[in-house]
Design a protein around this motif. Structure first.
Motif, short mmCIF file in Angstrom:
data_model
loop_
_atom_site.label_atom_id
_atom_site.label_comp_id
_atom_site.label_asym_id
_atom_site.label_seq_id
_atom_site.Cartn_x
_atom_site.Cartn_y
_atom_site.Cartn_z
N VAL A 109 -32.02 9.09 41.09
CA VAL A 109 -32.16 10.31 40.31
C VAL A 109 -30.87 10.51 39.52
N VAL A 146 -36.63 13.28 35.49
CA VAL A 146 -36.34 13.21 36.92
C VAL A 146 -37.21 12.18 37.62
N THR A 147 -38.42 11.92 37.10
CA THR A 147 -39.28 10.87 37.66
C THR A 147 -39.87 10.03 36.53
#
Length: 446
Positions: A66, A80-81
């Motif tokens: 992250v 973030v993903t």
């Protein structure tokens, strides 16, 4: 006229698609897909539009942790993903036919055998469209995700990367192109005399081989590199076929272009062996004013408290005490920070009349090279970079999806084609053919 157009230099265009936009406010823009970075149906449609527009490649950056930013900023980030690159690109290989598929893979936190197998597999699955973006991984948080307490030093990472490249390319050459005879009558599937066991023993790596996959259709997937440091530029000169870079303006682009291409003769290469593609953030409007208004709207979606630190870093001065809605002072205390960075901020503030808040949101959103204007003005700038040898093309960064991508595909690309500086059709089927790169000879077999 037609003959002259054929002789024009051609732009090469990649699409920076992971994250789908580097701008931190992209997911909030009116009409944008908030989940575009993690929605396969959306990403599939983007790839197919890019292929219809004849882009050279779809590029996925990657992170092994992250992002190491303050949690207040991270909680507002659409990055973030994201999908694991090989899983996504393998899926996209099945729903596209020509566009190149480039993935980032780390030489610091992976094994050469894994990397060689994955890219060879992707090249076979896609019919010769794979590219490997070699990175050494700069995020120290990645170390802790791979059982290490400390991140390797910069020089160590690049030394490993250079050896890693030799091992991976050696593994791709494990079999000669004609090794697999598949003679049904004799029962001979492959010729053992056309198999090479690498048996590499180096300073960092020990790999026996051979790779258990036939030589990739392209010989080797296209080698991409993005380091701008001195070791990074030397690694690019020795190994890369495409360089993603980030010069801030035309003069910096020319300097980088001359530097990297000037290193090639000493390592037995020619300027045509490598393509330099700066990242270019593109916003199109019916007028220059409309395009700038789009950017201001996009920048305004970046949270001020999360972005003021970015402006402070660029200035080398704590800007958090300045009036957010006032102009940036022209006189600031001298510091040891980059003078060129500070001068760039001051120039942007003066040219566009931005407040401290707007500047912070600019630097917290996306502060790299940007072409913001009409189809004609943006095409003019892109053509100037090509003609004046500041780049061989661009790795396009879209401001928001899908509208920003549609503006480039449906409006800008036809203008570049009209000028004769971008293809109307693919002339080949592999990424190497799109880029005009030679197929490498096998290291071990004629």
């Amino acid at each position: 006229m037609a003959e002259r157009q054929k002789q024009k230099k051609q732009l090469h265009l990649g699409a920076f698609m992971r994250p789908v936009s580097l701008h931190t406010g992209a997911w909030r823009y009116p009409g944008a897909y908030p989940d575009a970075n993690f929605n396969f149906q959306h990403i599939k449609s983007f790839a197919q539009k890019l292929e219809a527009a004849k882009f050279d490649a779809f590029f996925m950056a990657d992170h092994l942790a992250v992002l190491n930013m303050p949690i207040e900023a991270l909680r507002r980030s659409h990055t973030v993903t994201s999908f694991e690159p090989f899983t996504l690109l393998s899926s996209l290989a099945a729903v596209t036919e020509r566009i190149g598929l480039v993935a980032t893979a780390s030489t610091t936190y992976d094994a050469p055998y894994h990397i060689a197998r994955r890219f060879a597999s992707l090249d076979h699955l896609s019919g010769g469209r794979a590219g490997w973006n070699i990175v050494t991984t700069a995020n120290p948080d990645s170390a802790r995700n791979f059982g290490q307490d400390e991140h390797k030093e910069h020089g160590e990472r690049y030394a490993r990367a250079r050896e890693f490249y030799d091992v991976v390319t050696g593994l791709w050459d494990s079999f000669a192109d004609d090794a697999f005879v598949r003679d049904v009558e004799s029962g001979i599937f492959f010729n053992p005399e056309r198999l090479h066991v690498l048996d590499h023993h180096g300073a960092e790596l020990h790999v026996r081989g051979p790779l258990n996959i036939a030589r990739p259709p392209q010989g080797w997937p296209v080698i991409v590199q993005a380091g701008a440091s001195e070791p990074g530029k030397q690694l690019a000169a020795e190994t890369a076929e495409v360089v993603f870079c980030a010069p801030r303006n035309l003069e910096a682009g020319k300097e980088f272009f001359k530097d990297v291409k000037g290193r090639l003769a000493a390592v037995g290469r020619t300027p045509d062996d490598i393509k330099l593609l700066p990242a270019a953030f593109i916003i199109i409007g019916d007028t220059v004013e409309e395009a700038r208004a789009k950017r201001l709207k996009l920048d305004s979606l970046v949270h001020y408290e999360s972005s003021i630190a970015s402006l402070s870093i660029a200035l080398g001065y704590d800007a958090s005490n300045l009036d957010p809605d006032g102009p940036l002072p022209t006189e600031l205390p001298e510091t040891n920070a980059s003078k060129s960075s500070r001068e760039t901020v001051l120039k942007v503030a003066a040219t566009e009349g931005l407040t401290v808040r707007q500047l912070a949101q600019r630097y917290g959103g996306y502060s790299g090279l940007a072409f913001v204007g009409t189809v004609q003005t943006v095409a003019d700038e892109m053509e100037q970079w090509l003609v004046e040898e500041a780049s061989d093309g661009f790795n396009v960064v879209f401001p928001f999806l899908p509208q920003g991508l549609d503006d480039v595909v449906e409006r800008l690309i036809p203008e570049l084609q009209r000028r004769g500086i971008f293809r109307k059709e693919y002339e080949g089927t592999t990424l190497r053919e799109h880029l005009g790169l030679k197929r490498p000879k096998n290291k071990f077999f004629p």
